[in-house]
Design a protein around this motif. Sequence first.
Motif, PDB file in Angstrom:
ATOM      1  N   VAL A   1       0.834  -1.213   0.000  1.00 20.82           N
ATOM      2  CA  VAL A   1       0.000   0.000   0.000  1.00 20.82           C
ATOM      3  C   VAL A   1       0.866   1.260   0.000  1.00 20.82           C
ATOM      4  CG1 VAL A   1      -2.110  -0.893   1.024  1.00 20.82           C
ATOM      5  CG2 VAL A   1      -0.293  -0.050   2.504  1.00 20.82           C
ATOM      6  N   LYS A   2       2.116   1.119   0.453  1.00 19.05           N
ATOM      7  CA  LYS A   2       2.993   2.285   0.497  1.00 19.05           C
ATOM      8  C   LYS A   2       3.547   2.631  -0.881  1.00 19.05           C
ATOM      9  CE  LYS A   2       5.103   0.523   4.287  1.00 19.05           C
ATOM     10  NZ  LYS A   2       6.230   0.168   5.079  1.00 19.05           N
ATOM     11  N   GLU A   3       3.503   1.661  -1.777  1.00 17.73           N
ATOM     12  CA  GLU A   3       4.075   1.883  -3.101  1.00 17.73           C
ATOM     13  C   GLU A   3       3.204   2.841  -3.902  1.00 17.73           C
ATOM     14  OE1 GLU A   3       6.799   0.937  -4.613  1.00 17.73           O
ATOM     15  OE2 GLU A   3       7.590  -0.185  -2.890  1.00 17.73           O
ATOM     16  N   ASN A   4       3.839   3.691  -4.606  1.00 20.05           N
ATOM     17  CA  ASN A   4       3.067   4.601  -5.433  1.00 20.05           C
ATOM     18  C   ASN A   4       3.052   4.126  -6.885  1.00 20.05           C
ATOM     19  OD1 ASN A   4       1.486   6.728  -6.008  1.00 20.05           O
ATOM     20  ND2 ASN A   4       3.090   8.284  -5.884  1.00 20.05           N
ATOM     21  N   ARG A   5       4.197   4.147  -7.532  1.00 14.56           N
ATOM     22  CA  ARG A   5       4.232   3.774  -8.943  1.00 14.56           C
ATOM     23  C   ARG A   5       4.250   2.267  -9.157  1.00 14.56           C
ATOM     24  NH1 ARG A   5       8.942   6.988 -11.686  1.00 14.56           N
ATOM     25  NH2 ARG A   5       8.193   5.824 -13.475  1.00 14.56           N
ATOM     26  N   HIS A   6       4.651   1.525  -8.112  1.00  9.88           N
ATOM     27  CA  HIS A   6       4.792   0.077  -8.296  1.00  9.88           C
ATOM     28  C   HIS A   6       3.870  -0.699  -7.369  1.00  9.88           C
ATOM     29  CE1 HIS A   6       8.165   1.174 -10.740  1.00  9.88           C
ATOM     30  NE2 HIS A   6       8.661   1.867  -9.735  1.00  9.88           N
ATOM     31  N   ALA A   7       2.709  -0.111  -7.110  1.00  7.82           N
ATOM     32  CA  ALA A   7       1.784  -0.754  -6.178  1.00  7.82           C
ATOM     33  C   ALA A   7       1.284  -2.093  -6.723  1.00  7.82           C
ATOM     34  CB  ALA A   7       0.610   0.171  -5.895  1.00  7.82           C
ATOM     35  N   VAL A   8       1.109  -2.161  -8.021  1.00 10.05           N
ATOM     36  CA  VAL A   8       0.595  -3.396  -8.611  1.00 10.05           C
ATOM     37  C   VAL A   8       1.489  -3.801  -9.792  1.00 10.05           C
ATOM     38  CG1 VAL A   8      -1.797  -2.974  -7.924  1.00 10.05           C
ATOM     39  CG2 VAL A   8      -0.981  -2.087 -10.117  1.00 10.05           C
ATOM     40  N   GLU A   9       1.400  -5.092 -10.125  1.00 13.80           N
ATOM     41  CA  GLU A   9       2.157  -5.571 -11.293  1.00 13.80           C
ATOM     42  C   GLU A   9       1.356  -5.374 -12.572  1.00 13.80           C
ATOM     43  OE1 GLU A   9       4.844  -9.325 -10.247  1.00 13.80           O
ATOM     44  OE2 GLU A   9       2.836  -9.457  -9.367  1.00 13.80           O
ATOM     45  N   VAL A  10       0.056  -5.666 -12.446  1.00 13.03           N
ATOM     46  CA  VAL A  10      -0.815  -5.496 -13.604  1.00 13.03           C
ATOM     47  C   VAL A  10      -1.930  -4.536 -13.201  1.00 13.03           C
ATOM     48  CG1 VAL A  10      -2.364  -6.644 -15.221  1.00 13.03           C
ATOM     49  CG2 VAL A  10      -0.297  -7.818 -14.427  1.00 13.03           C
ATOM     50  N   ALA A  11      -2.087  -3.470 -13.958  1.00 11.51           N
ATOM     51  CA  ALA A  11      -3.061  -2.446 -13.593  1.00 11.51           C
ATOM     52  C   ALA A  11      -4.464  -2.842 -14.011  1.00 11.51           C
ATOM     53  CB  ALA A  11      -2.678  -1.120 -14.247  1.00 11.51           C
ATOM     54  N   ALA A  12      -5.433  -2.213 -13.367  1.00  6.27           N
ATOM     55  CA  ALA A  12      -6.837  -2.532 -13.643  1.00  6.27           C
ATOM     56  C   ALA A  12      -7.232  -2.163 -15.064  1.00  6.27           C
ATOM     57  CB  ALA A  12      -7.731  -1.800 -12.651  1.00  6.27           C
ATOM     58  N   THR A  13      -6.458  -1.306 -15.710  1.00  7.00           N
ATOM     59  CA  THR A  13      -6.760  -0.976 -17.110  1.00  7.00           C
ATOM     60  C   THR A  13      -6.629  -2.216 -17.992  1.00  7.00           C
ATOM     61  OG1 THR A  13      -4.468  -0.264 -17.233  1.00  7.00           O
ATOM     62  CG2 THR A  13      -6.114   1.467 -17.018  1.00  7.00           C
ATOM     63  N   ASP A  14      -5.842  -3.180 -17.493  1.00  8.36           N
ATOM     64  CA  ASP A  14      -5.650  -4.433 -18.220  1.00  8.36           C
ATOM     65  C   ASP A  14      -6.399  -5.549 -17.494  1.00  8.36           C
ATOM     66  OD1 ASP A  14      -4.660  -5.824 -20.291  1.00  8.36           O
ATOM     67  OD2 ASP A  14      -2.542  -5.679 -19.713  1.00  8.36           O
ATOM     68  N   ARG A  15      -7.623  -5.289 -17.179  1.00 14.45           N
ATOM     69  CA  ARG A  15      -8.378  -6.137 -16.265  1.00 14.45           C
ATOM     70  C   ARG A  15      -8.513  -7.597 -16.732  1.00 14.45           C
ATOM     71  NH1 ARG A  15     -12.808  -4.925 -12.431  1.00 14.45           N
ATOM     72  NH2 ARG A  15     -13.875  -6.900 -12.060  1.00 14.45           N
ATOM     73  N   ASP A  16      -8.782  -7.784 -18.005  1.00 18.24           N
ATOM     74  CA  ASP A  16      -8.959  -9.159 -18.500  1.00 18.24           C
ATOM     75  C   ASP A  16      -7.693  -9.965 -18.295  1.00 18.24           C
ATOM     76  OD1 ASP A  16     -11.501  -8.566 -19.156  1.00 18.24           O
ATOM     77  OD2 ASP A  16     -11.138  -8.291 -21.324  1.00 18.24           O
ATOM     78  N   HIS A  17      -6.578  -9.355 -18.667  1.00 19.09           N
ATOM     79  CA  HIS A  17      -5.302 -10.043 -18.496  1.00 19.09           C
ATOM     80  C   HIS A  17      -5.041 -10.327 -17.019  1.00 19.09           C
ATOM     81  CE1 HIS A  17      -1.148 -11.157 -18.669  1.00 19.09           C
ATOM     82  NE2 HIS A  17      -0.785 -10.092 -17.980  1.00 19.09           N
ATOM     83  N   LEU A  18      -5.325  -9.351 -16.166  1.00 16.16           N
ATOM     84  CA  LEU A  18      -5.119  -9.499 -14.725  1.00 16.16           C
ATOM     85  C   LEU A  18      -5.890 -10.708 -14.189  1.00 16.16           C
ATOM     86  CD1 LEU A  18      -4.111  -8.211 -11.991  1.00 16.16           C
ATOM     87  CD2 LEU A  18      -6.299  -7.006 -11.921  1.00 16.16           C
ATOM     88  N   VAL A  19      -7.161 -10.781 -14.553  1.00 13.05           N
ATOM     89  CA  VAL A  19      -8.021 -11.847 -14.047  1.00 13.05           C
ATOM     90  C   VAL A  19      -7.552 -13.212 -14.569  1.00 13.05           C
ATOM     91  CG1 VAL A  19     -10.362 -12.793 -14.184  1.00 13.05           C
ATOM     92  CG2 VAL A  19     -10.021 -10.366 -13.661  1.00 13.05           C
TER      93      VAL A  19
END
Lengths: 168, 219
Positions: free
Chosen positions: B126-144
């Motif tokens: 949660v402290k990470e700003n730019r690297h909070a996630v590996e796959v962003a929600a904009t790429d939701r299908d791929h993430l899921v």
Amino acid sequence: MDFLDEIEASVPALRRYARALTRNADRADDLVQDCLERAISRRGLFAPTGQLEGWLFRILVNLWRNATRSERRRGEHLPFEDLPVEPSVPPAQPGRIALAEMSRAIDRLPPEQREALLLVVLEGKSYEEAASILSIPSGTLMSRLGRARSALRSLTGGSDEPRLRSVK
Amino acid sequence: MSTPLTDTDLHAFVDGRLPPGRAAEVEAFLARHPEKAAEIAHWQRQNEAINALFAPLDSQPLPERLRPRPIAARLGSRLRWPQLAAAATVLLALGGAIGWAGRDLLRPAASELLIADAVAAHALYVKENRHAVEVAATDRDHLVTWLSNRIDRPVTPPDLTAEGFSLVGGRLLPGYEQTEAGPAALLMYENAAAERVTVYITAASPGKLQPDNSSTAPA
């Protein structure tokens, strides 16, 4: 009154003390801001049985000590002992100390004496409270107070004054 | 007469901290010792001068940067999280109906280990700003698809828009070693105040989550 309101109630006194310590309004406010940020982000460390204002003053003093210590390392301020001693000017009126003269004299007190004197005289802290804020034994507080008062007396030419009796 | 006068008595006299009886003793002493009286009179004038120089409290409204509430609000998202992290993670993980098979059968000790893991991951990311996630929600299908494949369970990110939280994205976490539970997925949500909630998803099953009972056959 919640924690933040209680802190807010102490801010004017913290500013007054910080200004008297630093003699610089901006620097004083920086110090107070730092102090508040620390207190608020570490509120979990504050024991509710303690005096909140005393805790805030302790944080402020420690921040000030850190700042003056690093300034001294950088050589921005001369230690008290190295300052040239100006001939003291006789008070303009007997029994009154010229404020400007007193102001200069306070500047020349060693920091640990200034901390102690201002807490007691300006902030009206009891000797126990002041000792606790400064994290020193009360005997040390009394001796710093004594040295501060003697120093101010000689720096403001008090020892050359005619003897005056305090009359109620 | 009571105890002899000390320096502390003299200071307390000047600072107005002596009870009247003791103060009277100090006055009587000073009347007999003019040298000392002159010094004490000077101390009193020092006090007056210090108060004249610095005492008036600033009656102006406090500048914004010295007001505790705005400071607390600014520090807020950082400081509230450690306290809320455990609750948020566990509530969402337990309540989210996200394919966590057999959760009711988890033993307390095992679930505590799992929760500790979830909280550690939460606190780290949660402290990470730019690297909070590996796959962003904009790429939701791929993430899921990716997370579902890696933890070998269908992952359906819960919809938290009603709570004001939108999906930031997700990442894969290493498995839980002692229990051989396999990798876990971490989904991160954020609200308008930049407060973050994470959902920790694992395929751990009850049989795999009993660390002191490794002889139990895996389900």
